[in-house]
Scaffold this motif. Structure first.
Motif, PDB file in Angstrom:
ATOM      1  N   THR A 225       2.099   1.753  -3.490  1.00 30.71           N
ATOM      2  CA  THR A 225       1.019   2.154  -4.396  1.00 30.71           C
ATOM      3  C   THR A 225       0.656   3.620  -4.218  1.00 30.71           C
ATOM      4  OG1 THR A 225       0.149  -0.098  -4.307  1.00 30.71           O
ATOM      5  CG2 THR A 225      -1.326   1.600  -5.147  1.00 30.71           C
ATOM      6  N   ALA A 226       0.829   4.136  -2.995  1.00 28.08           N
ATOM      7  CA  ALA A 226       0.500   5.548  -2.742  1.00 28.08           C
ATOM      8  C   ALA A 226       1.364   6.495  -3.573  1.00 28.08           C
ATOM      9  CB  ALA A 226       0.662   5.869  -1.252  1.00 28.08           C
TER      10      ALA A 226
ATOM     11  N   PHE B 174       0.829  -1.200   0.000  1.00 25.62           N
ATOM     12  CA  PHE B 174       0.000   0.000   0.000  1.00 25.62           C
ATOM     13  C   PHE B 174       0.867   1.256   0.000  1.00 25.62           C
ATOM     14  CE2 PHE B 174      -3.665  -2.620   1.440  1.00 25.62           C
ATOM     15  CZ  PHE B 174      -4.623  -2.099   0.588  1.00 25.62           C
TER      16      PHE B 174
ATOM     17  N   THR C  46     -10.469  11.414  -7.688  1.00 28.12           N
ATOM     18  CA  THR C  46     -10.361  10.038  -7.205  1.00 28.12           C
ATOM     19  C   THR C  46      -8.927   9.657  -6.888  1.00 28.12           C
ATOM     20  OG1 THR C  46     -12.277   9.431  -8.532  1.00 28.12           O
ATOM     21  CG2 THR C  46     -10.885   7.636  -7.763  1.00 28.12           C
ATOM     22  N   TRP C  47      -7.967  10.149  -7.678  1.00 31.18           N
ATOM     23  CA  TRP C  47      -6.570   9.760  -7.464  1.00 31.18           C
ATOM     24  C   TRP C  47      -6.078  10.201  -6.092  1.00 31.18           C
ATOM     25  CZ3 TRP C  47      -5.686   6.116 -10.512  1.00 31.18           C
ATOM     26  CH2 TRP C  47      -6.012   6.155 -11.868  1.00 31.18           C
TER      27      TRP C  47
ATOM     28  N   ALA D   1      -7.890  10.852  -3.360  1.00 32.98           N
ATOM     29  CA  ALA D   1      -8.549  10.048  -2.330  1.00 32.98           C
ATOM     30  C   ALA D   1      -7.942   8.645  -2.267  1.00 32.98           C
ATOM     31  CB  ALA D   1     -10.049   9.963  -2.619  1.00 32.98           C
ATOM     32  N   SER D   2      -7.599   8.090  -3.418  1.00 33.05           N
ATOM     33  CA  SER D   2      -6.987   6.754  -3.450  1.00 33.05           C
ATOM     34  C   SER D   2      -5.604   6.772  -2.821  1.00 33.05           C
ATOM     35  CB  SER D   2      -6.902   6.246  -4.887  1.00 33.05           C
ATOM     36  OG  SER D   2      -8.183   6.144  -5.468  1.00 33.05           O
ATOM     37  N   ALA D   3      -4.834   7.836  -3.089  1.00 29.39           N
ATOM     38  CA  ALA D   3      -3.505   7.950  -2.496  1.00 29.39           C
ATOM     39  C   ALA D   3      -3.592   8.055  -0.984  1.00 29.39           C
ATOM     40  CB  ALA D   3      -2.775   9.164  -3.077  1.00 29.39           C
TER      41      ALA D   3
ATOM     42  N   PHE E 276      -6.056   6.961   0.907  1.00 31.98           N
ATOM     43  CA  PHE E 276      -6.481   5.652   1.407  1.00 31.98           C
ATOM     44  C   PHE E 276      -5.285   4.701   1.521  1.00 31.98           C
ATOM     45  CE2 PHE E 276      -7.595   1.261   0.416  1.00 31.98           C
ATOM     46  CZ  PHE E 276      -8.466   0.972   1.450  1.00 31.98           C
ATOM     47  N   CYS E 277      -4.430   4.653   0.488  1.00 33.88           N
ATOM     48  CA  CYS E 277      -3.271   3.750   0.507  1.00 33.88           C
ATOM     49  C   CYS E 277      -2.283   4.135   1.601  1.00 33.88           C
ATOM     50  CB  CYS E 277      -2.581   3.752  -0.860  1.00 33.88           C
ATOM     51  SG  CYS E 277      -3.501   2.883  -2.140  1.00 33.88           S
TER      52      CYS E 277
ATOM     53  N   LEU F   3      -0.034   6.961  -7.226  1.00 33.78           N
ATOM     54  CA  LEU F   3      -1.349   7.588  -7.103  1.00 33.78           C
ATOM     55  C   LEU F   3      -1.217   9.067  -6.746  1.00 33.78           C
ATOM     56  CD1 LEU F   3      -3.372   4.816  -5.224  1.00 33.78           C
ATOM     57  CD2 LEU F   3      -3.552   5.466  -7.632  1.00 33.78           C
ATOM     58  N   ARG F   4      -0.251   9.385  -5.900  1.00 34.11           N
ATOM     59  CA  ARG F   4      -0.051  10.801  -5.538  1.00 34.11           C
ATOM     60  C   ARG F   4       0.448  11.599  -6.722  1.00 34.11           C
ATOM     61  NH1 ARG F   4      -0.972  14.936  -4.867  1.00 34.11           N
ATOM     62  NH2 ARG F   4      -0.721  16.397  -3.135  1.00 34.11           N
TER      63      ARG F   4
END
Length: 369
Positions: A311-312, A308, A325-326, A328-330, A332-333, A315-316
């Motif tokens: 992956t952040a 995770f 969305t990107w 928020a996903s970053a 979250f990770c 995404l960041r």
């Protein structure tokens, strides 16, 4: 077991602070102010990781007694005071953060001076740079803190990544990679210092300083033979995190050279999320295993935490162009990475437990150097 070891409280607090630092994102649906996010990372989480790592490794480096339990607890309270002030009394947050880092640096300097381990003074010098950063003007403070932290990452990673990689290769019947010649290491350090200093002071070098530093850091990373240890999640995370350092320097170089590089702060996020965030996760996991006598393996939760965290990073970067969305996903990770880290290592950090028996050898002594 030695429950008073500094890595125990500091690593637990660092992981908690990493999660707290992005809670305003989740609560408000948008990013916190740049000052909040910056201070949580550079003056909260990172100093806690550095304190836990360096104060635990210092006895090996200097062959001195560990810091006393009372001294450790006083430093923990000092750090907590800075974080509480950051949340409720902002006027006191920066002085307290600076005071903690400079006090920690003074403790290291005293130990180093007493044992004449002069090669460790560069660690103290970089800690002082990070320590004075909160007291600098707002336009300069984050850059100085980030540059000083990247310097510490380069030093610490330069010790533990090749050591752990070599140990893993030896355990699997392979010859460890030879170390780079000392002149190459010195040139790499000077090139990095020059590039980061020029970046901090906004000195236009037309990409020369950043390009030279990126080249040296890439040579350094390649010399550690990451492709030979990629099957081990912890080692893969260490190599991947360090890759973010020359990658960020490359982006900076291309931008200074006049090329249209997307994401005006992409290098900053590569450095902060990757070279610092992911590196902190991997270094903490490595030291915990070493200090508690655990085997050279990763549990499922520890592996997931590193996955995770890795992956952040992309995404960041994607969030630079399209937050939505990107971003928020970053977030979250990032939260998942440090939450899983606490799930994997929290019981070990909060109380001493017996190391599990395993047929596999533990990480060799001194690998955290």
């Amino acid at each position: 077991m030695r429950p008073s070891q500094p890595f125990r409280p500091f690593f637990a607090l660092a992981a908690l602070d990493a999660i707290i630092g992005v809670l305003p994102w989740l609560a408000s649906g948008g990013p916190p102010t740049p000052e909040w996010h910056r201070d949580e990372l550079l003056f909260g989480m990172v100093p806690a990781v550095m304190a836990g790592f360096l104060l635990t490794a210092l006895p090996r480096w200097t062959r001195t007694a560990p810091i006393s339990r009372a001294g450790r607890n006083a430093l923990v309270a000092f750090w907590c005071a800075g974080r509480l002030a950051h949340a409720g009394l902002p006027a006191f947050a920066q002085p307290l953060s600076a005071g903690f880092i400079l006090t920690f640096a003074a403790i290291l300097a005293h130990r180093i001076a007493a044992t004449r381990k002069s090669r460790e003074y560069k660690v103290v010098a970089l800690l002082i740079i990070v320590g004075i950063a909160p007291l600098l003007p707002a336009a300069l403070s984050p850059r100085v803190a980030l540059a000083g932290t990247l310097g510490l990452v380069a030093i610490i990673a330069g010790r533990i990544v090749p050591a752990l990689s070599g140990a893993y290769l030896a355990l699997h019947g392979h010859e460890p990679a030879p170390r780079l010649p000392a002149p190459v290491e010195y040139a790499s350090a000077l090139a990095l210092a020059g590039a980061l200093a020029a970046w901090c002071l906004a000195i236009e070098t037309h990409g020369l300083a950043g390009g030279l530093a990126a080249a040296f850091q890439s040579v350094r990373l390649l010399s550690w033979r990451g492709w030979q240890v990629a099957r081990h999640p912890g080692l893969l995370a260490l190599h991947s995190a360090y890759l973010c350092l020359p990658a960020g320097l490359t982006l900076q170089t291309l931008r200074e050279a006049g090329l249209d590089v997307p994401g005006g702060e992409a290098e900053i996020h590569l450095w902060s999320t990757g070279a610092i965030g992911l590196m902190c996760l991997a270094v903490m996991a490595s030291m915990i295993r070493r200090q508690t006598g655990r085997p050279f393996t990763n549990t499922a939760s520890a592996t997931a935490a590193l996955a995770f965290g890795a992956t952040a990073v992309p995404l960041r970067l994607l969030a630079q162009a399209d937050a939505g969305t990107w971003l928020a996903s970053a977030v979250f990770c990032w939260v998942a990475a440090f939450s899983l880290f606490l799930a994997a290592f929290g019981p070990v950090l909060l109380r001493p437990v017996a190391a599990p028996r395993s047929a596999q050898p533990a990480i060799p002594s001194g690998a955290e150097r």
